[in-house]
Design a protein around this motif. Sequence first.
Motif, PDB file in Angstrom:
ATOM      1  N   MET A  96       0.832  -1.207   0.000  1.00 24.41           N
ATOM      2  CA  MET A  96       0.000   0.000   0.000  1.00 24.41           C
ATOM      3  C   MET A  96       0.861   1.250   0.000  1.00 24.41           C
ATOM      4  O   MET A  96       0.628   2.193  -0.768  1.00 24.41           O
ATOM      5  CB  MET A  96      -0.931  -0.002   1.222  1.00 24.41           C
ATOM      6  N   ILE A  97       1.872   1.255   0.864  1.00 25.68           N
ATOM      7  CA  ILE A  97       2.754   2.420   0.951  1.00 25.68           C
ATOM      8  C   ILE A  97       3.477   2.637  -0.373  1.00 25.68           C
ATOM      9  O   ILE A  97       3.529   3.763  -0.893  1.00 25.68           O
ATOM     10  CB  ILE A  97       3.755   2.258   2.106  1.00 25.68           C
ATOM     11  N   ARG A  98       4.013   1.561  -0.923  1.00 23.34           N
ATOM     12  CA  ARG A  98       4.745   1.685  -2.187  1.00 23.34           C
ATOM     13  C   ARG A  98       3.826   2.157  -3.321  1.00 23.34           C
ATOM     14  O   ARG A  98       4.229   2.996  -4.139  1.00 23.34           O
ATOM     15  CB  ARG A  98       5.410   0.353  -2.547  1.00 23.34           C
ATOM     16  N   TYR A  99       2.613   1.629  -3.352  1.00 21.31           N
ATOM     17  CA  TYR A  99       1.679   2.027  -4.405  1.00 21.31           C
ATOM     18  C   TYR A  99       1.394   3.529  -4.329  1.00 21.31           C
ATOM     19  O   TYR A  99       1.393   4.235  -5.345  1.00 21.31           O
ATOM     20  CB  TYR A  99       0.367   1.246  -4.273  1.00 21.31           C
ATOM     21  N   ALA A 100       1.148   4.012  -3.118  1.00 23.20           N
ATOM     22  CA  ALA A 100       0.857   5.436  -2.944  1.00 23.20           C
ATOM     23  C   ALA A 100       2.065   6.302  -3.271  1.00 23.20           C
ATOM     24  O   ALA A 100       1.940   7.359  -3.913  1.00 23.20           O
ATOM     25  CB  ALA A 100       0.384   5.698  -1.517  1.00 23.20           C
ATOM     26  N   LYS A 101       3.242   5.872  -2.849  1.00 22.60           N
ATOM     27  CA  LYS A 101       4.448   6.665  -3.103  1.00 22.60           C
ATOM     28  C   LYS A 101       4.810   6.693  -4.583  1.00 22.60           C
ATOM     29  O   LYS A 101       5.347   7.684  -5.075  1.00 22.60           O
ATOM     30  CB  LYS A 101       5.623   6.132  -2.280  1.00 22.60           C
ATOM     31  N   GLN A 102       4.500   5.615  -5.308  1.00 21.03           N
ATOM     32  CA  GLN A 102       4.719   5.618  -6.757  1.00 21.03           C
ATOM     33  C   GLN A 102       3.845   6.660  -7.444  1.00 21.03           C
ATOM     34  O   GLN A 102       4.150   7.086  -8.565  1.00 21.03           O
ATOM     35  CB  GLN A 102       4.439   4.226  -7.321  1.00 21.03           C
ATOM     36  N   ARG A 103       2.771   7.060  -6.783  1.00 22.41           N
ATOM     37  CA  ARG A 103       1.871   8.078  -7.326  1.00 22.41           C
ATOM     38  C   ARG A 103       2.078   9.425  -6.636  1.00 22.41           C
ATOM     39  O   ARG A 103       1.229  10.309  -6.695  1.00 22.41           O
ATOM     40  CB  ARG A 103       0.427   7.595  -7.212  1.00 22.41           C
ATOM     41  N   ASP A 104       3.222   9.558  -5.973  1.00 24.14           N
ATOM     42  CA  ASP A 104       3.675  10.817  -5.394  1.00 24.14           C
ATOM     43  C   ASP A 104       2.721  11.352  -4.332  1.00 24.14           C
ATOM     44  O   ASP A 104       2.477  12.557  -4.238  1.00 24.14           O
ATOM     45  CB  ASP A 104       3.868  11.859  -6.501  1.00 24.14           C
ATOM     46  N   VAL A 105       2.171  10.445  -3.522  1.00 26.13           N
ATOM     47  CA  VAL A 105       1.292  10.843  -2.423  1.00 26.13           C
ATOM     48  C   VAL A 105       2.102  10.907  -1.132  1.00 26.13           C
ATOM     49  O   VAL A 105       2.865   9.983  -0.824  1.00 26.13           O
ATOM     50  CB  VAL A 105       0.125   9.842  -2.255  1.00 26.13           C
ATOM     51  N   LYS A 106       1.938  11.973  -0.394  1.00 25.44           N
ATOM     52  CA  LYS A 106       2.605  12.119   0.898  1.00 25.44           C
ATOM     53  C   LYS A 106       1.871  11.256   1.921  1.00 25.44           C
ATOM     54  O   LYS A 106       0.665  11.380   2.104  1.00 25.44           O
ATOM     55  CB  LYS A 106       2.602  13.583   1.336  1.00 25.44           C
ATOM     56  N   LEU A 107       2.628  10.376   2.604  1.00 26.79           N
ATOM     57  CA  LEU A 107       2.016   9.396   3.499  1.00 26.79           C
ATOM     58  C   LEU A 107       2.512   9.530   4.933  1.00 26.79           C
ATOM     59  O   LEU A 107       3.704   9.736   5.181  1.00 26.79           O
ATOM     60  CB  LEU A 107       2.333   7.980   3.026  1.00 26.79           C
ATOM     61  N   LYS A 108       1.564   9.343   5.873  1.00 25.45           N
ATOM     62  CA  LYS A 108       1.881   9.350   7.297  1.00 25.45           C
ATOM     63  C   LYS A 108       1.371   8.060   7.929  1.00 25.45           C
ATOM     64  O   LYS A 108       0.281   7.592   7.599  1.00 25.45           O
ATOM     65  CB  LYS A 108       1.219  10.543   7.990  1.00 25.45           C
ATOM     66  N   LEU A 109       2.161   7.521   8.831  1.00 23.40           N
ATOM     67  CA  LEU A 109       1.784   6.298   9.532  1.00 23.40           C
ATOM     68  C   LEU A 109       1.890   6.520  11.029  1.00 23.40           C
ATOM     69  O   LEU A 109       2.863   7.090  11.515  1.00 23.40           O
ATOM     70  CB  LEU A 109       2.706   5.138   9.120  1.00 23.40           C
ATOM     71  N   HIS A 110       0.871   6.047  11.754  1.00 19.97           N
ATOM     72  CA  HIS A 110       0.857   6.099  13.217  1.00 19.97           C
ATOM     73  C   HIS A 110       0.777   4.660  13.708  1.00 19.97           C
ATOM     74  O   HIS A 110      -0.098   3.905  13.278  1.00 19.97           O
ATOM     75  CB  HIS A 110      -0.352   6.908  13.688  1.00 19.97           C
ATOM     76  N   THR A 111       1.694   4.252  14.572  1.00 19.84           N
ATOM     77  CA  THR A 111       1.752   2.865  15.017  1.00 19.84           C
ATOM     78  C   THR A 111       2.105   2.793  16.489  1.00 19.84           C
ATOM     79  O   THR A 111       2.760   3.691  17.034  1.00 19.84           O
ATOM     80  CB  THR A 111       2.798   2.073  14.197  1.00 19.84           C
ATOM     81  N   ASN A 112       1.660   1.716  17.147  1.00 14.11           N
ATOM     82  CA  ASN A 112       2.017   1.547  18.559  1.00 14.11           C
ATOM     83  C   ASN A 112       3.413   0.940  18.727  1.00 14.11           C
ATOM     84  O   ASN A 112       3.888   0.792  19.853  1.00 14.11           O
ATOM     85  CB  ASN A 112       0.967   0.706  19.303  1.00 14.11           C
ATOM     86  N   ALA A 113       4.053   0.577  17.622  1.00 13.25           N
ATOM     87  CA  ALA A 113       5.457   0.120  17.595  1.00 13.25           C
ATOM     88  C   ALA A 113       5.682  -1.250  18.217  1.00 13.25           C
ATOM     89  O   ALA A 113       6.819  -1.722  18.259  1.00 13.25           O
ATOM     90  CB  ALA A 113       6.379   1.141  18.264  1.00 13.25           C
ATOM     91  N   THR A 114       4.634  -1.913  18.671  1.00 17.69           N
ATOM     92  CA  THR A 114       4.830  -3.210  19.309  1.00 17.69           C
ATOM     93  C   THR A 114       5.210  -4.286  18.305  1.00 17.69           C
ATOM     94  O   THR A 114       5.801  -5.302  18.673  1.00 17.69           O
ATOM     95  CB  THR A 114       3.550  -3.657  20.050  1.00 17.69           C
ATOM     96  N   MET A 115       4.866  -4.088  17.033  1.00 15.88           N
ATOM     97  CA  MET A 115       5.136  -5.096  16.007  1.00 15.88           C
ATOM     98  C   MET A 115       6.354  -4.766  15.153  1.00 15.88           C
ATOM     99  O   MET A 115       6.642  -5.455  14.179  1.00 15.88           O
ATOM    100  CB  MET A 115       3.902  -5.257  15.112  1.00 15.88           C
ATOM    101  N   LEU A 116       7.066  -3.720  15.522  1.00 16.86           N
ATOM    102  CA  LEU A 116       8.278  -3.372  14.786  1.00 16.86           C
ATOM    103  C   LEU A 116       9.349  -4.427  14.997  1.00 16.86           C
ATOM    104  O   LEU A 116       9.576  -4.891  16.115  1.00 16.86           O
ATOM    105  CB  LEU A 116       8.816  -2.026  15.260  1.00 16.86           C
ATOM    106  N   ASN A 117       9.998  -4.815  13.929  1.00 14.28           N
ATOM    107  CA  ASN A 117      11.164  -5.690  14.015  1.00 14.28           C
ATOM    108  C   ASN A 117      12.140  -5.244  12.934  1.00 14.28           C
ATOM    109  O   ASN A 117      11.861  -4.295  12.191  1.00 14.28           O
ATOM    110  CB  ASN A 117      10.774  -7.163  13.859  1.00 14.28           C
TER     111      ASN A 117
END
Length: 324
Positions: A96-117
Amino acid sequence: MINLKHITRLNSIYWAYAIKKNVQTKYPPYRLWIEPTSICNLKCAMCPNKSLEKSQLGMMDFDLFRKAIDEAKDFVHDINIHHRGEALLHKRLFDMIRYAKQRDVKLKLHTNATMLNEKNAKELLESGLDFISFSFDGLDKDTYERYRVGARYKITVKNIKDFLRLKKVLKKKKPFTVLELIDYIKHDNKYSLNELSEFKRQFDELSLDKLVVKNPHNFGGNIHLDATNGANAYSPCTYLWHSLVVLWNGDILPCTQDFNGELVLGNLKDKSLEEIFHGEELMSLRKKALTGDLSKLHPCSHCDMIKRDRILGVPVNSFRYLQK
């Protein structure tokens, strides 16, 4: 850096909201929230997500996400690729992120960070994501784990630090990285400024761009707060003049505080984003907001976001919010 186009768009919103008080807008949505999933892995004390019905839980279909991006790419200023759930639970989030960025859309993500690895941190850093904020409440283990039910303080801190170290190693300027705390001091009467500074110090050598302390809010009356936020003066909801929220199933809402989807304006499967933004349902809501006719309108009638300090007729928090 804020460019002229950005300033012009904000002026149009301000003119329609604060000066002319128009119910019909002549511009497209400025900002979107697109919800990859409404499912969350935590049951936080100050979040109503844990009370969502089973029918309200789900994952967004990738084709529906593409439709939203394809419609919005030519007019939206930015998109928050999150809402009620933990976005990292969606198996195709990076697509999803890559698809949006390929179309030059500015993206923001908010996460609780518990699943970061290490794996998904690297994917996020290489995806082109513009902005990421980590939702982290409580300066110590006891407070954090009391509010963030299901999370572990040491693990989450490590996840965030590892992400920041990797960002530094890869020499990435993006995403702009924020650690976000909700200010429970008024409720707990516990932390001093010295303790806040001490907490922040552990990130000094890492690539953390900003630490933000926010006031808690009541999610349209879905969460009880003993303390009040801001002034008692009423202000029409600013969201109605600049944004839309797209839920995982395509339902479109006027505001992020409508957590249970009580004010559905339409569905993206049937109507376009611009049709809904200019539609009769949203114009009716703007009219009610301008006149203060909210007594029978939930969640608006119980929302604390409409009672905030103002400058030039606009809630102060909106000035800070729209400039990002």
